[in-house]
Design an enzyme around this catalytic site. Sequence first.
Site, PDB file in Angstrom:
ATOM      1  CB  CYS A 118      -9.701   3.180  18.978  1.00 16.65           C
ATOM      2  SG  CYS A 118      -8.854   3.969  17.793  1.00 16.65           S
ATOM      3  CG  HIS A 156     -14.112  -1.142  -3.426  1.00 15.38           C
ATOM      4  ND1 HIS A 156     -13.715  -1.723  -4.442  1.00 15.38           N
ATOM      5  CD2 HIS A 156     -15.437  -1.723  -2.876  1.00 15.38           C
ATOM      6  CE1 HIS A 156     -14.784  -2.510  -5.087  1.00 15.38           C
ATOM      7  NE2 HIS A 156     -15.860  -2.698  -3.885  1.00 15.38           N
ATOM      8  CB  THR A 184     -15.737  -1.571 -13.484  1.00 11.99           C
ATOM      9  OG1 THR A 184     -15.776  -2.510 -12.667  1.00 11.99           O
ATOM     10  CG2 THR A 184     -16.877  -1.241 -14.075  1.00 11.99           C
ATOM     11  CB  CYS A 214      -3.847   4.176  17.096  1.00 10.99           C
ATOM     12  SG  CYS A 214      -5.262   5.323  17.383  1.00 10.99           S
ATOM     13  CE1 TYR A 248      -4.087  -1.178  -0.638  1.00  9.20           C
ATOM     14  CE2 TYR A 248      -3.379  -2.883   0.711  1.00  9.20           C
ATOM     15  CZ  TYR A 248      -4.333  -2.375  -0.253  1.00  9.20           C
ATOM     16  OH  TYR A 248      -5.350  -3.061  -0.548  1.00  9.20           O
TER      17      TYR A 248
END
Length: 292
Positions: free
Chosen positions: A158, A147, A239, A196, A92
Amino acid sequence: MCHNLLKTLNQRVIPCYINKVMSSRQSSDFSKFRVALKSAKEIVILSGAGISAESGIPTFRGAGGLWRKYQASALATPGAFRESPSLVWEFYHYRREVAAKAKPNAGHFAIAKFEDNHGSQKKITVITQNVDGLHARAGTKRLIELHGNLYKTRCTKCKEVLVNNDSPICEALANRGAPDSNMVGSDIPVKLLPHCKKAHCGALLRPHIVWFGESLEHDILEAAEHAMSTCDACLVVGTSSVVYPAAMFAPQAASRGAIVAEFNIEPTPATPDFHFYFEGPCGTTLPQALAD
Ligand code: BJW
Ligand code: ZN
């Protein structure tokens, strides 16, 4: 006629016959489509990876869908993240960097301009399966990101969702994520991956992306289904129409009478369901279809 033969006819021949009837009525006439679009009051544009292909972002299925030795679809799963958060974050991180450098193309801009010009008289909604943020950067306002988004994170504990445009997203990912590396697996210690920042939490963050086998966010899905159920025209752009639930949106709209037009470089399993089919790169076909 024996029962089994009738059943086979119903399952195979009749749908095929219906498809042929629809195909024989299918048009690729831009001026006819523009006339249909003029009278539409509610329009949905449903986009997929193909619209960003001309911005240099690889699609999922086909040649560009490999990162290292992995299929993109194998890394976009909760199981892959559980097994190796480091590998999935490298993947990513790479995609965040590619998309940040990419620019919206003529297809994205044609859609944004169409909304600018007609958005006060028509309800125009863009539903995208893409996570690259290029529709918003082109100026699209009424946008549903089905998405998720590459530049949002979600805390695994959390559940807080935050926009995050940092590059790199954390020091340990700097200079990582090269797609052609021979590296097998990934070895970044979990404690060095994004975490986080909330006091009393500090858990691992993940990309705010809907992976295979995960449910879409309830409110997002509801908004998309509502737009699809009331539109009188729909453009299906770039798509492959194989990933659910998005894959059934446009065929369902067509079957209740909405005018549906597909824009793709090649036919998809859904093509025979639609009234219009415009073959070619959508950076070229969309500006023609959406011209005044
Ligand atoms: C051009 C072009 C140019 C190129 N111009 N065109 C019912 C039946 C069977 C299975 C299921 C089902 N319901 C749900 C499932 C399971 C699964 C699914 O659909 N699997 C299928 C593969 C069979 N769906 C899910 O898991 C979804 N969750 C869900 O439904 O939860 C409830 C549930 C779960 C399990 C069972 C039942 C119910 C979640 C799906 C999330 C998808 N996530 C991904 C990855 C995350 C995003 C990321 O990391 O980036 O989203 S998968 C990937 O595919 C990505 C895309 O958004 C998505 C769609 O792909 P897209 O955009 O169509 O791209 P391509 O590459 O496939 O096609 C590109 C097209 O462009 C091609 O046609 C080209 O020709 C064209 N093109 N250049 C125009 N210049
Ligand atoms: Zn947290």
